[in-house]
Design an enzyme around this catalytic site. Structure first.
Site, PDB file in Angstrom:
ATOM      1  N   TYR A 155     -56.908  86.637 -50.152  1.00  0.00           N
ATOM      2  CA  TYR A 155     -56.466  87.009 -51.500  1.00  0.00           C
ATOM      3  C   TYR A 155     -56.498  88.532 -51.664  1.00  0.00           C
ATOM      4  CZ  TYR A 155     -56.348  86.721 -56.671  1.00  0.00           C
ATOM      5  OH  TYR A 155     -56.017  86.848 -57.998  1.00  0.00           O
ATOM      6  N   LYS A 159     -53.260  90.791 -52.252  1.00  0.00           N
ATOM      7  CA  LYS A 159     -53.112  91.580 -53.482  1.00  0.00           C
ATOM      8  C   LYS A 159     -52.975  93.068 -53.166  1.00  0.00           C
ATOM      9  CE  LYS A 159     -53.183  88.367 -56.718  1.00  0.00           C
ATOM     10  NZ  LYS A 159     -51.894  87.932 -57.271  1.00  0.00           N
TER      11      LYS A 159
HETATM   12  P1  NAD Z   1     -53.372  79.253 -62.315  1.00  0.00           P
HETATM   13  O1  NAD Z   1     -53.915  78.518 -61.139  1.00  0.00           O
HETATM   14  O2  NAD Z   1     -53.822  78.890 -63.668  1.00  0.00           O
HETATM   15  O3  NAD Z   1     -51.781  79.182 -62.314  1.00  0.00           O
HETATM   16  C1  NAD Z   1     -51.044  79.446 -61.150  1.00  0.00           C
HETATM   17  C2  NAD Z   1     -49.720  78.739 -61.234  1.00  0.00           C
HETATM   18  O4  NAD Z   1     -49.002  79.051 -60.032  1.00  0.00           O
HETATM   19  C3  NAD Z   1     -49.846  77.210 -61.301  1.00  0.00           C
HETATM   20  O5  NAD Z   1     -49.045  76.714 -62.351  1.00  0.00           O
HETATM   21  C4  NAD Z   1     -49.366  76.732 -59.938  1.00  0.00           C
HETATM   22  O6  NAD Z   1     -48.708  75.473 -59.961  1.00  0.00           O
HETATM   23  C5  NAD Z   1     -48.392  77.853 -59.563  1.00  0.00           C
HETATM   24  N1  NAD Z   1     -48.162  77.931 -58.127  1.00  0.00           N
HETATM   25  C6  NAD Z   1     -49.080  77.883 -57.116  1.00  0.00           C
HETATM   26  N2  NAD Z   1     -48.475  77.946 -55.929  1.00  0.00           N
HETATM   27  C7  NAD Z   1     -47.144  78.037 -56.180  1.00  0.00           C
HETATM   28  C8  NAD Z   1     -45.993  78.127 -55.367  1.00  0.00           C
HETATM   29  N3  NAD Z   1     -46.068  78.100 -54.023  1.00  0.00           N
HETATM   30  N4  NAD Z   1     -44.779  78.225 -55.959  1.00  0.00           N
HETATM   31  C9  NAD Z   1     -44.673  78.230 -57.312  1.00  0.00           C
HETATM   32  N5  NAD Z   1     -45.724  78.131 -58.137  1.00  0.00           N
HETATM   33  C10 NAD Z   1     -46.943  78.033 -57.570  1.00  0.00           C
HETATM   34  O7  NAD Z   1     -53.643  80.796 -61.982  1.00  0.00           O
HETATM   35  P2  NAD Z   1     -53.664  82.093 -62.917  1.00  0.00           P
HETATM   36  O8  NAD Z   1     -55.073  82.474 -63.076  1.00  0.00           O
HETATM   37  O9  NAD Z   1     -52.805  81.930 -64.098  1.00  0.00           O
HETATM   38  O10 NAD Z   1     -53.040  83.137 -61.892  1.00  0.00           O
HETATM   39  C11 NAD Z   1     -51.728  83.635 -62.011  1.00  0.00           C
HETATM   40  C12 NAD Z   1     -51.627  84.915 -61.205  1.00  0.00           C
HETATM   41  O11 NAD Z   1     -52.554  85.872 -61.721  1.00  0.00           O
HETATM   42  C13 NAD Z   1     -51.968  84.748 -59.726  1.00  0.00           C
HETATM   43  O12 NAD Z   1     -51.119  85.572 -58.944  1.00  0.00           O
HETATM   44  C14 NAD Z   1     -53.384  85.253 -59.650  1.00  0.00           C
HETATM   45  O13 NAD Z   1     -53.721  85.717 -58.376  1.00  0.00           O
HETATM   46  C15 NAD Z   1     -53.339  86.368 -60.660  1.00  0.00           C
HETATM   47  N6  NAD Z   1     -54.648  86.773 -61.170  1.00  0.00           N
HETATM   48  C16 NAD Z   1     -55.454  85.886 -61.814  1.00  0.00           C
HETATM   49  C17 NAD Z   1     -56.681  86.319 -62.287  1.00  0.00           C
HETATM   50  C18 NAD Z   1     -57.603  85.398 -63.018  1.00  0.00           C
HETATM   51  O14 NAD Z   1     -58.766  85.794 -63.207  1.00  0.00           O
HETATM   52  N7  NAD Z   1     -57.197  84.222 -63.431  1.00  0.00           N
HETATM   53  C19 NAD Z   1     -57.087  87.643 -62.094  1.00  0.00           C
HETATM   54  C20 NAD Z   1     -56.233  88.512 -61.432  1.00  0.00           C
HETATM   55  C21 NAD Z   1     -55.007  88.073 -60.974  1.00  0.00           C
END
Ligand code: NAD
Length: 260
Positions: A155, A159
């Site tokens: 990850y 990133k």
């Molecule tokens: P989440 O798990 O709630 O949602 C992720 C979504 O992506 C899900 O709906 C899933 O079905 C979809 N997904 C997964 N693999 C996929 C694929 N191959 N094709 C299409 N869709 C796919 O996660 P989140 O927390 O909302 O994260 C969203 C983004 O934000 C990610 O890139 C994550 O790395 C980033 N992020 C999250 C956080 C956090 O703390 N939640 C912090 C920094 C960055």
């Protein structure tokens, strides 16, 4: 209304951060295409926006599948006449130390973030360049685009990679009127994070409360999680920004966990 008449595609928007961005874009007047591996989730998110009076479509899309990305972006462009804003947001996490990490798990995380980020950017950039009206590319980074944490090597690597992709797109896109920026959230309570709490507690041999207090929020200024609204507001601001004064940037939204 900061995004009136804009067309936006957001991946991984069936839930979590992507869905919050899609809803915020719709409130600002954009038409939004919600792409997700989970088609039912994408449809439900799009229906909620339509129920609130907005314009939205749900798309089944695996961002690691070249044809699926091409077909999804073509559908959006043909339905609404182009793509003005794209958010490569789909993401997954995997918790394991490097020495015990299976190659298949490494590849899976890298594929969703980096292959997905590339494929979605390429398909949308082609539309933005061809349309001649420019556009905005947003990539979903993380504080882990800037810092490392134990147990999250694929990850963290992915990133950091997205930071490079964003900067490259910003340089290439400028002559076509395309800006590219990276959003770097701290911890946001979504299913992605909720799943990690027991996993990290197990790996580190500490309680779940301690994972939240002493690992996730330890370096924030106020021991607060970043919220969906915080991240969505940054996305709207970057999407609506009127000039290339703001391109190739990475905006950290993390309650001071990381300061740059
Ligand atoms: P989440 O798990 O709630 O949602 C992720 C979504 O992506 C899900 O709906 C899933 O079905 C979809 N997904 C997964 N693999 C996929 C694929 N191959 N094709 C299409 N869709 C796919 O996660 P989140 O927390 O909302 O994260 C969203 C983004 O934000 C990610 O890139 C994550 O790395 C980033 N992020 C999250 C956080 C956090 O703390 N939640 C912090 C920094 C960055």
């Amino acid at each position: 209304m900061r995004l009136t008449d804009k067309t936006a595609l957001i991946t991984g928007a069936g839930r979590g951060i992507g869905r919050a961005i899609a809803e915020a874009f719709a409130r600002e007047g954009a038409r939004v295409a919600i792409a997700d591996l989970d088609h039912a989730g994408a449809e439900a998110a799009a229906q909620a926006i339509r129920d609130a009076g907005g314009e939205a479509m749900g798309l089944a899309m695996d961002v690691t599948d070249e044809d699926a990305v091409e077909n999804g972006v073509t559908q959006v462009a043909e339905t609404w006449g182009g793509v003005d804003i794209a958010v490569a947001n789909a993401g997954i996490q995997h918790i394991d130390p490097v020495d015990r990490l299976a190659f298949a798990d490494w590849r899976k995380v890298i594929a969703v973030h980096l292959d997905g980020g590339f494929l979605v950017s390429r398909a949308c950039l082609r539309r933005m360049y061809a349309g001649g009206r420019g556009g905005t590319m947003l990539l979903m980074g993380s504080v882990h685009s800037k810092e490392a944490s134990p147990l999250k090597s694929p990850y963290v690597a992915a990133k950091h990679g997205l930071l490079g992709l964003c900067r490259a797109i910003a340089k290439e896109g400028a002559e076509h009127g395309v800006r590219a920026n990276l959003i770097c959230p701290g911890f946001v309570r979504t299913p992605l994070v909720d799943k990690q709490i027991p996993e990290q507690a197990r790996e580190l041999g500490i309680s779940e409360e301690s994972v939240i207090r002493d690992v996730m929020l330890k370096h924030t200024v106020d021991q607060e999680f970043t919220t969906l609204e915080d991240v969505a507001e940054v996305a709207v601001h970057l999407a609506a920004f009127p000039s290339a004064a703001l391109t190739g940037q990475s905006v950290v939204v993390s309650h001071g966990w990381h300061m740059q």
